[in-house]
Write a protein that holds these residues in place. Structure first.
Motif, PDB file in Angstrom:
ATOM      1  N   SER A 268     -19.954   7.781 -44.683  1.00  0.00           N
ATOM      2  CA  SER A 268     -20.225   7.529 -46.102  1.00  0.00           C
ATOM      3  C   SER A 268     -21.541   8.160 -46.536  1.00  0.00           C
ATOM      4  CB  SER A 268     -20.248   6.021 -46.369  1.00  0.00           C
ATOM      5  OG  SER A 268     -18.972   5.448 -46.141  1.00  0.00           O
ATOM      6  N   LEU A 269     -22.538   8.141 -45.660  1.00  0.00           N
ATOM      7  CA  LEU A 269     -23.791   8.825 -45.984  1.00  0.00           C
ATOM      8  C   LEU A 269     -23.550  10.324 -46.129  1.00  0.00           C
ATOM      9  CD1 LEU A 269     -26.261   6.923 -43.638  1.00  0.00           C
ATOM     10  CD2 LEU A 269     -26.240   6.859 -46.135  1.00  0.00           C
ATOM     11  N   ASP A 270     -22.689  10.874 -45.287  1.00  0.00           N
ATOM     12  CA  ASP A 270     -22.353  12.295 -45.392  1.00  0.00           C
ATOM     13  C   ASP A 270     -21.630  12.597 -46.695  1.00  0.00           C
ATOM     14  OD1 ASP A 270     -23.482  12.848 -42.933  1.00  0.00           O
ATOM     15  OD2 ASP A 270     -21.598  12.714 -41.827  1.00  0.00           O
ATOM     16  N   ALA A 271     -20.842  11.627 -47.174  1.00  0.00           N
ATOM     17  CA  ALA A 271     -20.035  11.822 -48.388  1.00  0.00           C
ATOM     18  C   ALA A 271     -20.705  11.222 -49.620  1.00  0.00           C
ATOM     19  CB  ALA A 271     -18.661  11.194 -48.187  1.00  0.00           C
ATOM     20  N   GLU A 272     -21.999  10.999 -49.554  1.00  0.00           N
ATOM     21  CA  GLU A 272     -22.697  10.289 -50.628  1.00  0.00           C
ATOM     22  C   GLU A 272     -22.509  10.904 -52.014  1.00  0.00           C
ATOM     23  OE1 GLU A 272     -26.665   7.828 -50.218  1.00  0.00           O
ATOM     24  OE2 GLU A 272     -27.094   9.939 -50.510  1.00  0.00           O
ATOM     25  N   PRO A 273     -22.581  12.231 -52.177  1.00  0.00           N
ATOM     26  CA  PRO A 273     -22.391  12.778 -53.525  1.00  0.00           C
ATOM     27  C   PRO A 273     -21.055  12.385 -54.144  1.00  0.00           C
ATOM     28  CG  PRO A 273     -23.349  14.438 -52.093  1.00  0.00           C
ATOM     29  CD  PRO A 273     -22.964  13.295 -51.209  1.00  0.00           C
ATOM     30  N   GLU A 274     -19.977  12.443 -53.356  1.00  0.00           N
ATOM     31  CA  GLU A 274     -18.651  12.076 -53.868  1.00  0.00           C
ATOM     32  C   GLU A 274     -18.593  10.583 -54.198  1.00  0.00           C
ATOM     33  OE1 GLU A 274     -13.939  12.721 -52.647  1.00  0.00           O
ATOM     34  OE2 GLU A 274     -15.537  13.350 -51.283  1.00  0.00           O
ATOM     35  N   LEU A 275     -19.197   9.760 -53.359  1.00  0.00           N
ATOM     36  CA  LEU A 275     -19.196   8.319 -53.607  1.00  0.00           C
ATOM     37  C   LEU A 275     -20.009   7.967 -54.854  1.00  0.00           C
ATOM     38  CD1 LEU A 275     -19.573   7.077 -49.938  1.00  0.00           C
ATOM     39  CD2 LEU A 275     -17.600   6.691 -51.416  1.00  0.00           C
ATOM     40  N   LEU A 276     -21.102   8.681 -55.074  1.00  0.00           N
ATOM     41  CA  LEU A 276     -21.928   8.394 -56.247  1.00  0.00           C
ATOM     42  C   LEU A 276     -21.248   8.850 -57.540  1.00  0.00           C
ATOM     43  CD1 LEU A 276     -25.537   9.085 -54.924  1.00  0.00           C
ATOM     44  CD2 LEU A 276     -24.344   6.899 -55.204  1.00  0.00           C
ATOM     45  N   GLU A 277     -20.317   9.821 -57.438  1.00  0.00           N
ATOM     46  CA  GLU A 277     -19.495  10.166 -58.609  1.00  0.00           C
ATOM     47  C   GLU A 277     -18.617   8.979 -58.999  1.00  0.00           C
ATOM     48  OE1 GLU A 277     -17.234  13.690 -57.905  1.00  0.00           O
ATOM     49  OE2 GLU A 277     -18.995  14.958 -57.606  1.00  0.00           O
ATOM     50  N   ARG A 278     -18.109   8.292 -57.977  1.00  0.00           N
ATOM     51  CA  ARG A 278     -17.309   7.098 -58.244  1.00  0.00           C
ATOM     52  C   ARG A 278     -18.162   5.994 -58.860  1.00  0.00           C
ATOM     53  NH1 ARG A 278     -13.364   6.200 -53.033  1.00  0.00           N
ATOM     54  NH2 ARG A 278     -11.891   7.884 -53.482  1.00  0.00           N
ATOM     55  N   VAL A 279     -19.370   5.863 -58.382  1.00  0.00           N
ATOM     56  CA  VAL A 279     -20.293   4.886 -58.963  1.00  0.00           C
ATOM     57  C   VAL A 279     -20.511   5.191 -60.445  1.00  0.00           C
ATOM     58  CG1 VAL A 279     -22.693   4.092 -58.975  1.00  0.00           C
ATOM     59  CG2 VAL A 279     -21.467   4.305 -56.807  1.00  0.00           C
ATOM     60  N   ALA A 280     -20.669   6.469 -60.775  1.00  0.00           N
ATOM     61  CA  ALA A 280     -20.865   6.861 -62.175  1.00  0.00           C
ATOM     62  C   ALA A 280     -19.654   6.462 -63.023  1.00  0.00           C
ATOM     63  CB  ALA A 280     -21.117   8.364 -62.271  1.00  0.00           C
ATOM     64  N   SER A 281     -18.457   6.564 -62.439  1.00  0.00           N
ATOM     65  CA  SER A 281     -17.251   6.155 -63.167  1.00  0.00           C
ATOM     66  C   SER A 281     -17.240   4.649 -63.409  1.00  0.00           C
ATOM     67  CB  SER A 281     -15.993   6.565 -62.383  1.00  0.00           C
ATOM     68  OG  SER A 281     -15.913   7.968 -62.265  1.00  0.00           O
ATOM     69  N   VAL A 282     -17.662   3.884 -62.409  1.00  0.00           N
ATOM     70  CA  VAL A 282     -17.745   2.432 -62.570  1.00  0.00           C
ATOM     71  C   VAL A 282     -18.778   2.077 -63.636  1.00  0.00           C
ATOM     72  CG1 VAL A 282     -18.386   0.268 -61.431  1.00  0.00           C
ATOM     73  CG2 VAL A 282     -16.972   1.934 -60.216  1.00  0.00           C
ATOM     74  N   VAL A 283     -19.906   2.776 -63.632  1.00  0.00           N
ATOM     75  CA  VAL A 283     -20.946   2.523 -64.632  1.00  0.00           C
ATOM     76  C   VAL A 283     -20.424   2.827 -66.037  1.00  0.00           C
ATOM     77  CG1 VAL A 283     -23.185   3.320 -65.505  1.00  0.00           C
ATOM     78  CG2 VAL A 283     -22.889   2.850 -63.065  1.00  0.00           C
TER      79      VAL A 283
END
Length: 362
Positions: A268-283
């Motif tokens: 997940s740390l390696d994939a952080e940029p993709e995961l943070l895109e999902r966070v932006a969608s939740v926001v």
């Protein structure tokens, strides 16, 4: 709790521990899609790269996990710019909090925190035999930091600041928390619970790492459960000065963090940029939900996590029942309010429709 006169006796502190109430899943309804908005879970399924790493880790499930969390600590050290010996992981940030308080608190000590806040706090404090000092939130459902400072006594061993605050939503600013920390006695731990930090979009967001670098008594507590979508694997950690981190590790269960959890966290740390895109969608969904609720006339506090708070008071349970009827499970706090997680757009639309009907019926 009852016991026989000659039988084993549970410590009084344990007998009085309040039960943790998890968010319930919705009951299946024929012909109706149901949604669980009661546990602040990430609504997105795991990334394929994370699943691949977990699948590989499963193939060695006959072996014990790496008790030293070597790969995870190395990855966190690199990502956060902190020494490995400043890290301590556990089965979720709540477990790490248990270990931290066990290391520093005992009967007669006090732990100060805002209330209402995360319901695991009074349990974690009670297990140690210490006493909770609950400081009421202010009228805007925010931490009253001045009142928390005033609550510190010579018996205080730790102060917990949950930002954004679960379940009410507001976040403390970094300047506010820095000023607070500078006034806390240096022997009192300041635990900054940043479980929802990735969802914050306020000006001057708290950065627990900046504070920990300045003050030896500051502990930054973080989790992979929310933004990283690993709630089912239970993995969180603290960043603290080496003496504090070592104390947390000393209290941790041997082999507590599973191999699959460690693999998932590293991936997940390696994939952080993709995961943070999902966070932006939740926001973005959170902002839509908050705007709609306020347009309906709800007094929604500032929402900086992946949830919103409805201050329903005595009608909280009634509202939760109405949401359940519509296929939405929320998290009621009887007599106070309901916390509603931000889910996928369809789930949020159903929740908004329930809220709208509720307001129009008043």
């Amino acid at each position: 709790m009852t016991h026989s006169a000659d039988g084993p006796r549970v410590r009084p502190a344990i007998a009085d521990i309040p039960a943790y109430v998890p968010g319930r899943p919705p009951a299946a309804r024929e012909g109706m899609r149901t949604h669980k908005l009661s546990s602040n879970e990430n609504p997105y399924p795991p990334l394929s790269s994370v699943v691949e790493s977990v699948t590989e880790a499963v193939e060695s499930m006959n072996r014990y996990p790496d008790m030293g969390n070597t790969r995870l600590y190395a990855a966190l050290s690199d990502r956060l710019g902190v020494p490995v010996e400043h890290l301590a992981a556990g089965t979720g940030s709540v477990a790490v909090l248990y270990h931290l308080l066990q290391a520093f608190c005992e009967t007669g000590d006090e732990v100060v925190y805002a209330w209402r806040s995360f319901e695991a706090y009074p349990i974690a404090v009670a297990v140690t035999g210490a006493t909770s000092v609950k400081v009421p939130l202010d009228a805007d459902a925010r931490h009253d930091l001045d009142a928390m400072l005033a609550a510190i006594t010579d018996r205080t061993k730790a102060v917990i600041v949950c930002t954004p605050n679960n379940p009410t939503g507001p976040a403390v600013s970094h300047a506010e928390l820095e000023a607070f920390v500078d006034r806390v006695p240096p022997h009192v731990l300041v635990v900054v619970d940043e479980a929802y930090r990735e969802f914050v979009r306020a000006d001057d967001p708290v950065d627990g790492l900046r504070l920990y670098r300045r003050r030896a008594n500051v502990v930054a507590m973080r989790t992979f459960a929310k933004a990283y979508g690993l709630a089912g694997f239970r993995i969180g950690y603290v960043v603290a000065q080496p003496e504090v981190a070592a104390a947390v590790r000393a209290c941790a269960l041997p082999f507590g963090v599973s191999s699959v959890a460690q693999a998932a966290a590293v991936a997940s740390l390696d994939a952080e940029p993709e995961l943070l895109e999902r966070v932006a969608s939740v926001v973005a969904e959170r902002e839509r939900v908050v705007a709609d609720l306020r347009e309906q006339g709800w007094g929604v506090p500032e929402a900086q996590g992946n949830f919103v708070w409805l201050p329903l008071g005595d009608r909280t349970v009634e509202f939760a029942a109405a949401a359940d009827e519509a296929g939405i499970m929320v998290r009621p706090f009887a007599g106070e309010g309901a916390r509603v997680s931000i889910g996928e757009p369809e789930a949020n639309d159903v929740f908004l429709a329930v809220a709208r009907r509720w307001r129009s019926a008043d």
